[in-house]
Design a protein around this motif. Sequence first.
Motif, PDB file in Angstrom:
ATOM      1  N   ILE A  87     -54.024-103.352 -21.846  1.00  0.00           N
ATOM      2  CA  ILE A  87     -53.607-101.972 -21.571  1.00  0.00           C
ATOM      3  C   ILE A  87     -53.192-101.811 -20.117  1.00  0.00           C
ATOM      4  N   THR A  88     -53.976-102.384 -19.205  1.00  0.00           N
ATOM      5  CA  THR A  88     -53.671-102.252 -17.779  1.00  0.00           C
ATOM      6  C   THR A  88     -52.340-102.906 -17.434  1.00  0.00           C
ATOM      7  N   VAL A  89     -52.115-104.088 -17.971  1.00  0.00           N
ATOM      8  CA  VAL A  89     -50.853-104.787 -17.695  1.00  0.00           C
ATOM      9  C   VAL A  89     -49.665-103.980 -18.214  1.00  0.00           C
ATOM     10  N   SER A  90     -49.803-103.421 -19.406  1.00  0.00           N
ATOM     11  CA  SER A  90     -48.675-102.701 -20.010  1.00  0.00           C
ATOM     12  C   SER A  90     -48.452-101.335 -19.370  1.00  0.00           C
ATOM     13  N   GLU A  91     -49.535-100.682 -18.914  1.00  0.00           N
ATOM     14  CA  GLU A  91     -49.410 -99.315 -18.411  1.00  0.00           C
ATOM     15  C   GLU A  91     -49.252 -99.220 -16.898  1.00  0.00           C
ATOM     16  N   LEU A  92     -49.607-100.271 -16.171  1.00  0.00           N
ATOM     17  CA  LEU A  92     -49.524-100.191 -14.713  1.00  0.00           C
ATOM     18  C   LEU A  92     -48.700-101.320 -14.112  1.00  0.00           C
ATOM     19  N   LEU A  93     -48.774-102.520 -14.674  1.00  0.00           N
ATOM     20  CA  LEU A  93     -48.172-103.682 -14.036  1.00  0.00           C
ATOM     21  C   LEU A  93     -46.924-104.197 -14.727  1.00  0.00           C
ATOM     22  N   SER A  94     -46.480-103.554 -15.789  1.00  0.00           N
ATOM     23  CA  SER A  94     -45.299-104.031 -16.499  1.00  0.00           C
ATOM     24  C   SER A  94     -44.030-103.707 -15.711  1.00  0.00           C
ATOM     25  N   THR A  95     -42.958-104.432 -16.023  1.00  0.00           N
ATOM     26  CA  THR A  95     -41.672-104.181 -15.370  1.00  0.00           C
ATOM     27  C   THR A  95     -41.179-102.765 -15.661  1.00  0.00           C
TER      28      THR A  95
ATOM     29  N   GLN B 149     -43.004-100.065 -16.331  1.00  0.00           N
ATOM     30  CA  GLN B 149     -43.768 -99.082 -15.579  1.00  0.00           C
ATOM     31  C   GLN B 149     -43.435 -99.135 -14.092  1.00  0.00           C
ATOM     32  N   ALA B 150     -43.229-100.345 -13.574  1.00  0.00           N
ATOM     33  CA  ALA B 150     -42.870-100.483 -12.164  1.00  0.00           C
ATOM     34  C   ALA B 150     -41.552 -99.775 -11.867  1.00  0.00           C
ATOM     35  N   GLU B 151     -40.613 -99.863 -12.795  1.00  0.00           N
ATOM     36  CA  GLU B 151     -39.324 -99.196 -12.604  1.00  0.00           C
ATOM     37  C   GLU B 151     -39.488 -97.685 -12.689  1.00  0.00           C
ATOM     38  N   MET B 152     -40.354 -97.207 -13.591  1.00  0.00           N
ATOM     39  CA  MET B 152     -40.600 -95.769 -13.713  1.00  0.00           C
ATOM     40  C   MET B 152     -41.206 -95.192 -12.444  1.00  0.00           C
ATOM     41  N   LEU B 153     -42.024 -95.995 -11.765  1.00  0.00           N
ATOM     42  CA  LEU B 153     -42.717 -95.529 -10.557  1.00  0.00           C
ATOM     43  C   LEU B 153     -41.980 -95.913  -9.279  1.00  0.00           C
ATOM     44  N   ARG B 154     -40.773 -96.407  -9.425  1.00  0.00           N
ATOM     45  CA  ARG B 154     -40.010 -96.818  -8.249  1.00  0.00           C
ATOM     46  C   ARG B 154     -39.780 -95.658  -7.293  1.00  0.00           C
ATOM     47  N   GLY B 155     -39.582 -94.473  -7.848  1.00  0.00           N
ATOM     48  CA  GLY B 155     -39.349 -93.303  -7.006  1.00  0.00           C
ATOM     49  C   GLY B 155     -40.512 -92.999  -6.080  1.00  0.00           C
ATOM     50  N   ILE B 156     -41.731 -93.277  -6.529  1.00  0.00           N
ATOM     51  CA  ILE B 156     -42.908 -93.065  -5.682  1.00  0.00           C
ATOM     52  C   ILE B 156     -42.862 -93.992  -4.477  1.00  0.00           C
TER      53      ILE B 156
ATOM     54  N   ARG C   8     -50.818 -92.388  -5.436  1.00  0.00           N
ATOM     55  CA  ARG C   8     -49.848 -91.633  -6.230  1.00  0.00           C
ATOM     56  C   ARG C   8     -49.570 -92.326  -7.565  1.00  0.00           C
ATOM     57  N   MET C   9     -49.519 -93.641  -7.562  1.00  0.00           N
ATOM     58  CA  MET C   9     -49.294 -94.369  -8.805  1.00  0.00           C
ATOM     59  C   MET C   9     -50.503 -94.273  -9.737  1.00  0.00           C
ATOM     60  N   VAL C  10     -51.697 -94.292  -9.163  1.00  0.00           N
ATOM     61  CA  VAL C  10     -52.907 -94.273  -9.978  1.00  0.00           C
ATOM     62  C   VAL C  10     -53.267 -92.866 -10.422  1.00  0.00           C
ATOM     63  N   ALA C  11     -53.238 -91.897  -9.489  1.00  0.00           N
ATOM     64  CA  ALA C  11     -53.758 -90.561  -9.810  1.00  0.00           C
ATOM     65  C   ALA C  11     -52.844 -89.421  -9.390  1.00  0.00           C
ATOM     66  N   GLY C  12     -51.652 -89.731  -8.881  1.00  0.00           N
ATOM     67  CA  GLY C  12     -50.748 -88.664  -8.471  1.00  0.00           C
ATOM     68  C   GLY C  12     -51.202 -87.934  -7.223  1.00  0.00           C
ATOM     69  N   LYS C  13     -51.978 -88.626  -6.347  1.00  0.00           N
ATOM     70  CA  LYS C  13     -52.534 -88.002  -5.157  1.00  0.00           C
ATOM     71  C   LYS C  13     -51.960 -88.621  -3.895  1.00  0.00           C
ATOM     72  N   ARG C  14     -52.033 -87.834  -2.806  1.00  0.00           N
ATOM     73  CA  ARG C  14     -51.577 -88.320  -1.506  1.00  0.00           C
ATOM     74  C   ARG C  14     -52.612 -87.900  -0.462  1.00  0.00           C
ATOM     75  N   TYR C  15     -53.288 -88.874   0.155  1.00  0.00           N
ATOM     76  CA  TYR C  15     -54.424 -88.562   1.013  1.00  0.00           C
ATOM     77  C   TYR C  15     -54.350 -89.235   2.375  1.00  0.00           C
ATOM     78  N   CYS C  16     -53.185 -89.262   2.994  1.00  0.00           N
ATOM     79  CA  CYS C  16     -53.089 -89.849   4.327  1.00  0.00           C
ATOM     80  C   CYS C  16     -52.378 -88.889   5.261  1.00  0.00           C
ATOM     81  N   VAL C  17     -51.781 -89.429   6.322  1.00  0.00           N
ATOM     82  CA  VAL C  17     -51.058 -88.608   7.286  1.00  0.00           C
ATOM     83  C   VAL C  17     -50.017 -87.775   6.559  1.00  0.00           C
TER      84      VAL C  17
ATOM     85  N   ASP D 287     -48.492 -91.084 -14.084  1.00  0.00           N
ATOM     86  CA  ASP D 287     -49.303 -92.000 -13.297  1.00  0.00           C
ATOM     87  C   ASP D 287     -50.275 -92.746 -14.208  1.00  0.00           C
ATOM     88  N   PHE D 288     -51.009 -93.682 -13.618  1.00  0.00           N
ATOM     89  CA  PHE D 288     -51.868 -94.575 -14.400  1.00  0.00           C
ATOM     90  C   PHE D 288     -52.981 -93.818 -15.118  1.00  0.00           C
TER      91      PHE D 288
END
Length: 322
Positions: free
Chosen positions: A134-142, A144-151, A196-205, A284-285
């Motif tokens: 599940i993790t490979v298909s939902e987070l590490l697949s090509t 999914q990587a393309e879907m999250l490219r904008g992030i 952002r990829m995992v939880a849709g959050k941004r917690y830095c500067v 997100d994941f």
Amino acid sequence: MDAATGVGVCVFLLISYMAFLIKRATAGSARKPPAASGGWPLIGHLHLLGGSGQPLYETLGTLADMYGPIFSIRIGVHPAVVVSSWELAKECFTTLDVTVSSRPKFTAAKILTYNYASFAFAPYGDFWRDMHKITVSELLSTRQAEMLRGIRDSEVKSSLRELQRAWAEKRGVSSGDLLVEMKQWFGEMNLNVILRMVAGKRYCVGSVDQEQARRVRGVLRDFFHLMGSLVIGDAIPFLGWLDLGGEVKEMKKTAVEIDNIVSEWLEEHKQLRRDSSEAKTEQDFMGALLSALDGVDLAGYDADTVIKATCSVSCLQTFHYI
């Protein structure tokens, strides 16, 4: 945690990870790896691994020079095998991959990953295989990587804008150069991408809520540090009731803090799904796991626990850099 310590922790975990090799692959066989001398009763070779002041990988390298590319040591009462050549490492993870595919149980993983609910620290078996797939298909697949490219693109541009803004402010005050700690800069950018990829959050500067940003970063940093901690009960089980360095107490405190944060993320995702007419609005994941684990047999774990454990561990890789 400096680079040498980080490498040492990784090597130490690899040694523990391969403890099953000596238990299974060499059981009943006369061809056992040579045992390093200097082991003491009860503690084994722990005094050599942590008492010399050398980084762990240098200590193991010295032992490899003496005993060859494969040898055995004892971590407390637990036997382990050290491999230091690429040929043997390849054999371990190809020919003998099933033998070394499981993970040792240790205190930090039990406390910080909801009793091994994260597949990254779960023993090899049906649960591990299902969650890995599940993790490979939902987070590490090509795909999914393309879907999250904008992030990734967005965070790189945002980090560069923040760097330019800091330079402009510096130039407005003085003509001096702007000094930038690139390790921290890359680390913060990487953290934003992962969160952002995992939880849709941004917690830095640049985060809206700086107090929450500091809270999350502090808890994740403690999480990362404690996951590499070895407590006395891991090496010598019958002394597990002792907490000489206070690590277990700190782990339990951090586990509560990380659970509070990840539970907030999960509830927000559930609320979004309830409010949305589309079941897979969140890309997100964590959102993907909510759909992927619906109705799946999780070896006795509930879906919320597995989601929280998997997502929190997925954030850990960023703290090699911060």
